[in-house]
Design an enzyme around this catalytic site. Sequence first.
Site, PDB file in Angstrom:
ATOM      1  N   ASP A 234       0.391  -1.052   0.285  1.00 59.51           N
ATOM      2  CA  ASP A 234      -0.206  -0.126  -0.134  1.00 59.51           C
ATOM      3  C   ASP A 234       0.764   1.261  -0.277  1.00 59.51           C
ATOM      4  OD1 ASP A 234      -2.481   1.768   0.040  1.00 59.51           O
ATOM      5  OD2 ASP A 234      -2.650   1.031   2.334  1.00 59.51           O
ATOM      6  N   HIS A 235       0.457   2.142  -1.429  1.00 58.89           N
ATOM      7  CA  HIS A 235       1.022   3.493  -1.208  1.00 58.89           C
ATOM      8  C   HIS A 235       3.381   3.359  -1.180  1.00 58.89           C
ATOM      9  CE1 HIS A 235      -2.325   5.779  -0.291  1.00 58.89           C
ATOM     10  NE2 HIS A 235      -2.390   5.312   0.688  1.00 58.89           N
TER      11      HIS A 235
ATOM     12  N   ASN B   3     -10.009  -0.382  -0.208  1.00 57.38           N
ATOM     13  CA  ASN B   3      -9.314  -0.332   0.762  1.00 57.38           C
ATOM     14  C   ASN B   3      -9.687   0.388   2.217  1.00 57.38           C
ATOM     15  OD1 ASN B   3      -7.362  -1.006  -1.181  1.00 57.38           O
ATOM     16  ND2 ASN B   3      -5.969   0.608  -0.336  1.00 57.38           N
TER      17      ASN B   3
HETATM   18  P1  13P Z   1      -9.530   3.943   5.991  1.00 60.24           P
HETATM   19  O1  13P Z   1      -8.783   5.167   6.770  1.00 60.24           O
HETATM   20  O2  13P Z   1     -11.048   4.454   4.750  1.00 60.24           O
HETATM   21  O3  13P Z   1      -9.780   2.800   6.147  1.00 60.24           O
HETATM   22  O4  13P Z   1      -8.349   3.697   4.260  1.00 60.24           O
HETATM   23  C1  13P Z   1      -7.463   2.967   4.120  1.00 60.24           C
HETATM   24  C2  13P Z   1      -6.632   3.154   3.142  1.00 60.24           C
HETATM   25  O5  13P Z   1      -7.173   3.959   2.190  1.00 60.24           O
HETATM   26  C3  13P Z   1      -6.048   2.482   2.543  1.00 60.24           C
HETATM   27  O6  13P Z   1      -5.107   2.885   1.547  1.00 60.24           O
END
Ligand code: 13P
Length: 307
Positions: free
Chosen positions: A82-83, A251
């Site tokens: 993620d990211h 997500n």
């Molecule tokens: P939330 O903070 O809404 O759970 O989103 C998490 C997210 O998008 C992680 O990439």
Amino acid sequence: MPLTNLNELFKDAYKNGYAIGCFNVDTLKMCQEVLLESEKNHSPVILSFSEGSREFMHPGNIKDLLLNISKDITIPFVLHLDHGRSIESVKSCIDEGFTSVMIDASKYPLEENIRITKEIVEYAHARNVTVEAELGSVEIKDKNESNFYTDPYQAVDFIKKTGIDSLVVSIGTGHGLMKFKENETPTLRLDILRKIDELLPGFPLVLHGSSSIDENALNEFNKYGGTIKKAKGIDVKLINEAVKINVCKVNIGTDFRMAYITGLRKALTENSDKFTPRTFLVEANKKIRECVGYKENFEFFSANRIK
Ligand code: 13P
């Protein structure tokens, strides 16, 4: 093999109009609980590591650990970054065996975002890894900023130039507790999704910031010592509207993490004379399974999609 990339999963999700849950995990035990719950629900699932969670797990053998704990798992699952903030970090996840990565170069000017993303796509596709990137920015807090919302025409151009497999769109959600201002009515810019779908039918989109932070969940979190005063999440019914168009990956970090800590605090409060770690962790793990099960079983989500 159940550990897979997102290609086939996205095709099926788009074709049949459902979204796959992507949960932000921190430990191997969390991964195991998510996999067991998804197996029970006959649901594909995405295990998502932030760069921080990966560091916490000690980079190098996450894939091997997962393969070890998933010997009896039959549903397809994805090991996702993620990211990813830098080329080096994303490439090292690919080398380690992640089957899907997000390169987040959305803070850079468009041309730079394209250059960085393209480099990752070339590296990843040569290794059978799928790539997610972002345009617009779900991390900007002010929706009035000119680059908050994803521009559909720019998005299609970006997809074609980079060769990515899915795109994170900014249509009104945001990370964390306050997705909307206190007096703001939660809405999503579904018109952006529709336009992208019209210009590029069949292309899967990703929605970050999809936690609903229900009142009950917040109350329970605070009941056992939490001190979160304000939260404004996104109703899953609104997310469903996005899924019906072209959102295939949703997500969920905040709901999942809050569930874990609620379970942990509850067990700590109720067992103050105990000290065996599993007494407490069992409760935390139970809560995340409830969270995963709840999400996967919503209409337009992924339960019972694996026959
Ligand atoms: P939330 O903070 O809404 O759970 O989103 C998490 C997210 O998008 C992680 O990439």
